[in-house]
Motif scaffolding. Structure first.
Motif, PDB file in Angstrom:
ATOM      1  N   SER A  86     -76.830 -51.717 -19.981  1.00  0.00           N
ATOM      2  CA  SER A  86     -77.720 -52.615 -19.513  1.00  0.00           C
ATOM      3  C   SER A  86     -76.969 -53.516 -18.356  1.00  0.00           C
ATOM      4  O   SER A  86     -78.110 -54.383 -17.807  1.00  0.00           O
ATOM      5  N   ARG A  87     -75.858 -53.641 -18.345  1.00  0.00           N
ATOM      6  CA  ARG A  87     -75.446 -54.309 -17.362  1.00  0.00           C
ATOM      7  C   ARG A  87     -73.956 -53.774 -16.912  1.00  0.00           C
ATOM      8  O   ARG A  87     -73.335 -52.908 -17.776  1.00  0.00           O
ATOM      9  N   GLU A  89     -70.366 -54.649 -14.263  1.00  0.00           N
ATOM     10  CA  GLU A  89     -69.822 -55.448 -13.040  1.00  0.00           C
ATOM     11  C   GLU A  89     -68.801 -54.544 -12.414  1.00  0.00           C
ATOM     12  O   GLU A  89     -67.950 -53.471 -12.871  1.00  0.00           O
ATOM     13  N   THR A 109     -72.014 -58.890 -10.751  1.00  0.00           N
ATOM     14  CA  THR A 109     -72.395 -58.348 -11.867  1.00  0.00           C
ATOM     15  C   THR A 109     -73.791 -58.048 -11.657  1.00  0.00           C
ATOM     16  O   THR A 109     -74.588 -58.661 -10.664  1.00  0.00           O
ATOM     17  N   CYS A 111     -77.550 -55.977 -13.403  1.00  0.00           N
ATOM     18  CA  CYS A 111     -78.203 -55.622 -14.779  1.00  0.00           C
ATOM     19  C   CYS A 111     -79.422 -54.593 -14.394  1.00  0.00           C
ATOM     20  O   CYS A 111     -79.283 -54.363 -13.076  1.00  0.00           O
TER      21      CYS A 111
END
Length: 139
Positions: A86-87, A89, A109, A111
């Motif tokens: 879901s995320r 970086e 970052t 999402c």
């Protein structure tokens, strides 16, 4: 250069009054490198968007070490450092092609959201993309 690098030549229109690439363009270069990285590992951003997955940027950072000037060739190393479905970086290192000196470093970052901008996990809905990203996370 290895497949994991993105090579870019600085354009004249990207420079500022001081004759160096404007600081905001480093973030753009990082984005180009990230899109290229995702394409190379089989997670094409356009394919994801066509399937209703959007990847907004929620944070961006750059540290400028050496000025990049018109017609300088740089390469950017992209590392996926955090990914949970879901995320994600990324870390970036931009170096000059001719001497390997670091021009800048950065971090972004992101999402995953659906077309209604509701957060989503691609682990359940797009397991193939999830696995490709997971497999290409930096160790």
């Amino acid at each position: 250069m290895e497949n994991k690098f993105y090579i870019r030549r600085a354009a004249y229109y990207e420079t500022d009054r001081m004759g160096i690439v404007h600081h905001s363009n480093h973030i753009r270069y990082f984005e180009e490198a990230r899109i290229d990285f995702m394409h190379k590992i089989g997670c094409d951003v356009l394919d994801l968007e066509e399937q209703g997955v959007l990847i907004p940027n929620v944070d961006a950072y750059a540290k400028y070490l050496k000025p990049v000037r018109f017609y300088d060739d740089v390469y950017i190393e992209v590392k996926l450092v955090v990914f949970n479905g879901s995320r994600m970086e990324y870390d970036y290192t931009m170096r000059f092609c001719d001497n390997d000196e670091i021009a800048s470093t950065g971090h972004t970052t992101h999402c995953f959201v659906n077309s209604d901008f509701k957060p989503m996990s691609i682990k359940r809905t797009f397991p193939d993309f999830y696995q490709r990203l997971k497999d290409n996370m930096s160790k």
